[in-house]
Design a protein around this motif. Structure first.
Motif, mmCIF file in Angstrom:
data_model
loop_
_atom_site.group_PDB
_atom_site.id
_atom_site.type_symbol
_atom_site.label_atom_id
_atom_site.label_comp_id
_atom_site.label_asym_id
_atom_site.label_seq_id
_atom_site.Cartn_x
_atom_site.Cartn_y
_atom_site.Cartn_z
ATOM 1 N N SER A 233 0.440 -1.466 -0.571
ATOM 2 C CA SER A 233 -0.108 0.321 -0.307
ATOM 3 C C SER A 233 1.166 1.231 0.204
ATOM 4 N N LEU A 234 2.177 1.616 0.409
ATOM 5 C CA LEU A 234 2.755 2.517 0.589
ATOM 6 C C LEU A 234 2.779 2.196 -0.670
ATOM 7 N N LEU A 235 3.834 1.379 -1.316
ATOM 8 C CA LEU A 235 4.149 1.581 -2.057
ATOM 9 C C LEU A 235 3.728 2.332 -3.418
ATOM 10 N N LYS A 236 1.863 1.750 -3.654
ATOM 11 C CA LYS A 236 0.758 2.442 -3.962
ATOM 12 C C LYS A 236 1.043 3.646 -4.465
ATOM 13 N N GLN A 237 0.726 3.960 -2.992
ATOM 14 C CA GLN A 237 0.910 5.386 -2.567
ATOM 15 C C GLN A 237 2.192 5.839 -3.088
ATOM 16 N N ALA A 238 3.390 5.333 -3.297
ATOM 17 C CA ALA A 238 4.683 6.550 -3.641
ATOM 18 C C ALA A 238 4.761 6.652 -5.057
ATOM 19 N N ILE A 239 3.697 5.283 -5.693
ATOM 20 C CA ILE A 239 4.024 5.333 -7.011
ATOM 21 C C ILE A 239 3.142 6.458 -7.598
ATOM 22 N N ALA A 240 1.746 6.368 -6.900
ATOM 23 C CA ALA A 240 0.491 7.402 -7.224
ATOM 24 C C ALA A 240 1.165 8.700 -6.714
ATOM 25 N N ILE B 291 9.864 9.670 -5.739
ATOM 26 C CA ILE B 291 10.382 8.552 -6.268
ATOM 27 C C ILE B 291 11.954 8.298 -4.950
ATOM 28 N N ALA B 292 12.033 8.721 -4.151
ATOM 29 C CA ALA B 292 12.566 8.331 -3.019
ATOM 30 C C ALA B 292 11.652 7.160 -2.016
ATOM 31 N N ALA B 293 10.559 7.051 -2.109
ATOM 32 C CA ALA B 293 9.722 6.583 -1.290
ATOM 33 C C ALA B 293 9.589 5.275 -1.829
ATOM 34 N N ILE B 294 9.759 5.572 -3.439
ATOM 35 C CA ILE B 294 9.203 3.684 -4.084
ATOM 36 C C ILE B 294 10.898 3.016 -3.956
ATOM 37 N N ARG B 295 12.221 3.858 -3.907
ATOM 38 C CA ARG B 295 13.309 3.367 -4.009
ATOM 39 C C ARG B 295 12.870 2.870 -2.512
ATOM 40 N N GLU C 197 13.840 0.025 -6.564
ATOM 41 C CA GLU C 197 15.038 0.646 -5.937
ATOM 42 C C GLU C 197 15.684 1.352 -6.712
ATOM 43 N N LYS C 198 15.813 0.915 -7.804
ATOM 44 C CA LYS C 198 16.964 1.904 -8.649
ATOM 45 C C LYS C 198 16.689 2.723 -9.325
ATOM 46 N N VAL C 199 15.304 2.843 -9.282
ATOM 47 C CA VAL C 199 14.397 4.007 -10.679
ATOM 48 C C VAL C 199 15.073 5.278 -9.937
ATOM 49 N N GLU C 200 15.012 6.159 -10.634
ATOM 50 C CA GLU C 200 15.624 7.730 -10.624
ATOM 51 C C GLU C 200 14.737 8.174 -11.372
ATOM 52 N N GLU C 201 14.909 9.563 -11.148
ATOM 53 C CA GLU C 201 14.081 10.688 -12.016
ATOM 54 C C GLU C 201 14.011 10.578 -13.298
ATOM 55 N N PRO D 175 6.151 6.501 -15.662
ATOM 56 C CA PRO D 175 4.682 6.072 -14.790
ATOM 57 C C PRO D 175 3.994 4.516 -15.565
ATOM 58 N N THR D 176 4.113 4.291 -16.559
ATOM 59 C CA THR D 176 3.514 3.381 -17.378
ATOM 60 C C THR D 176 4.652 1.835 -16.858
ATOM 61 N N ILE D 177 5.484 2.310 -17.470
ATOM 62 C CA ILE D 177 6.611 1.028 -17.243
ATOM 63 C C ILE D 177 6.573 0.627 -15.588
#
Length: 105
Positions: free
Chosen positions: A28-35, A39-43, A70-74, A79-81
């Protein structure tokens, strides 16, 4: 998990109960971070999820997706991926929680 517990079934039960409780919260936290495209929260959430799934031996299934998140950057954020990776991860989580519940019952 069985190797980690050295045959201690109570320990295994406790770990599975923790897994069943913790995994949906972290997802749920990851879903919120993606929404919110945080980026920092996703990682950090992907990193936390790696720890959660490692305790019950699911690294092989989860790490390929979590490593990417974990390695995603700005500069590499698409978003689609990310949404596709999240949906795959969500399905894996649903299956893992269902299996854990079946073991507990």
């Amino acid at each position: 998990l069985h190797n980690l517990s050295q045959g201690n079934t109570q320990f295994e039960k406790t770990m599975l109960e923790q897994f069943v409780a913790q995994l949906p919260e972290e997802l749920s936290l990851l879903k919120q971070a993606i929404a919110t495209e945080n980026i920092a929260a996703i990682r950090s959430t992907a990193h936390s999820l790696k720890t959660t799934v490692s305790f019950i031996g699911l690294e092989e299934h989860f790490y390929p997706i979590l490593d990417q998140l974990e390695k995603v950057e700005e500069t590499t954020y698409h978003p689609t991926i990310i949404a596709g990776q999240f949906n795959t991860l969500k399905q894996l989580c649903i299956q893992a929680v269902q299996e854990a519940i079946n073991i507990l019952l």
